[in-house]
Design a protein around this motif. Sequence first.
Motif, mmCIF file in Angstrom:
data_model
loop_
_atom_site.group_PDB
_atom_site.id
_atom_site.type_symbol
_atom_site.label_atom_id
_atom_site.label_comp_id
_atom_site.label_asym_id
_atom_site.label_seq_id
_atom_site.Cartn_x
_atom_site.Cartn_y
_atom_site.Cartn_z
ATOM 1 N N ARG A 395 37.678 40.997 38.302
ATOM 2 C CA ARG A 395 37.478 40.812 36.862
ATOM 3 C C ARG A 395 36.840 42.079 36.318
ATOM 4 N N HIS A 397 35.468 43.866 33.200
ATOM 5 C CA HIS A 397 34.990 43.751 31.821
ATOM 6 C C HIS A 397 34.947 45.131 31.161
ATOM 7 N N GLN A 429 41.977 41.907 36.431
ATOM 8 C CA GLN A 429 41.968 40.931 35.341
ATOM 9 C C GLN A 429 41.136 41.522 34.201
ATOM 10 N N ILE A 431 39.054 41.863 30.944
ATOM 11 C CA ILE A 431 38.220 40.980 30.128
ATOM 12 C C ILE A 431 37.537 41.821 29.053
ATOM 13 N N HIS A 449 30.795 38.682 36.305
ATOM 14 C CA HIS A 449 31.481 39.970 36.239
ATOM 15 C C HIS A 449 31.627 40.543 37.651
ATOM 16 N N ASP A 450 32.741 41.207 37.881
ATOM 17 C CA ASP A 450 32.945 41.897 39.156
ATOM 18 C C ASP A 450 32.671 43.383 38.989
#
Length: 554
Positions: A395, A397, A429, A431, A449-450
């Motif tokens: 993910r 962001h 992904q 975001i 969050h990653d």
Amino acid sequence: MRAPRPKVAVAAVAVAALAVAGCAESNREEGSSGSKKDTLVFGVAGDPKVLDPSLASDGESLRFARQVFETLVRPEEGGTKVTPGLAESWTPDAAGTTWTFKLRSGVKFHDGADFNAEAVCANFDRWYNAKGLMQSPDVTPYWQDVMGGFAKNEDEALPPSLFKSCTAKDATTVDLAFTRVSSKIPAALMLPSFSIHSPKALQQYDASNVGGTAEDIKYPSYAMEHPTGTGPFKFKSWDVANKTLTIERNDDYYGNKAKLKTIIYKTISDENARKQALRSGDIQGYDLVGPADVDPLKKEGFNVLTRPAFNILYLAINQKGNPKLADIKVRQAIAYALNRQALVDSKLPPGAKVALNFLPDTVEGFNPDVTKYDYNPEKAKQLLAEAGASNLTLRFHYPTEVTRPYMPNPKDIFELLSADLKAVGINVQAIPLKWSPDYLNATTSGNKHDIHFLGWTGDYGDAYNFIGTFFDRQKDEWGFNNPELFAQFKDADTTADPAARVEKYKALNKAIMDFLPGVPVSHSPPAIVFAKDVTGIKASPLTDERYATAEFKS
């Protein structure tokens, strides 16, 4: 200087202010009639969050504070060296734990109250004895970054306070005592968050009465309507609806009086709209000039000032958010996957460079001999395979509706970095989140969050202000616990000998790049621009430009 802490909802304040278009038009008329122009309208990217710098960490709140408030010490103009402010001199005792400050005499606050040693102690006592929501990291972020905890910590996670006591020895002499030697003192005291406020105004407007909840903080009227300092400008009005904040010259200032009568900060969130407003004459300056606009604006005759690169853009990796990210091989793969030089060459201004450490090479303690992660997609694929993470999904962001000195166009940066990750087999992904509060909430707290990118503009010229801010203790943004690294920070910070401390910072930078909690991406020299007839302002690496010397050329 990072972004504001998350979870802060500013109470709306409607204070009458002059409409910016009218002021700009008036300014042009004065110039055309031959009289001296004295109103500068400056375009800013976002609204300030709060007018009390003790409660602020966002750039726009601190931009305002630097003109209205003053600190005991301040940066040299155009640099980072500690120079006199409200204190003329300062001396540590033999142990290095008590500092004696000799104060300027004849200084008054904007409300007419006297500045003296008792006023200094009233401010430090206010911060140190904070209670309730005043102990929230969202409310007093810089106090906690520098001093740690409070007289009585209400959260067991808070560390002991570095600050111990303030003693007014006479009207112009004050002793600040600390619990230990720290590399932060006295340099950190030039942060706007340590501005000295009028004790009379603090009491009159109940400045420490922060209400609401941790998710919906309500600031007292002092912080929204009555900020009272000693600076060359004083607060006039904040028209939230029209997105204008007005300050005016302090005619009772003890030093050289400001040449401008009025400065109006006008929020124009779109970068192209700020540029067009400058060209049309509706504003006479703006910050965070897009890299592609620097040369064209110079050719058009505008006064473009480039600050030295005193910042860091980094890709943060949250080891708590995704168990795979706790594997050093996966973090190394991410680092090798990123073509940071391509990003610097294509999206950042001239003079930008790829980062080797989480601090610029102008800061003592920078270490050129750390582990390097040059662009190597094949090695990234190999490391992912060895870690059993060839089908990794992250993910990612990234922020919207924002421009920062280290991050001129977040979407462009995201697209380049995500393409690099996809090229080595990492599924991304996307975001996108609005900068404040959504993005800041998501990336600096919790574990949703990653990876994400964020940055920092230095507050003072010490390594701890960069790497200590990020990694000196367990923090939600990074999601790791490394007691050995934390112990190294404590050891370096308490080392009194400057030369020995620098060597420990070098060792810390090596340890950080071996552990690789994230990837340092770049350092950028941000630009600020003024109208063709505006002069007298010197660019500061700390964004500490002084508008008291600004004027319109006749």
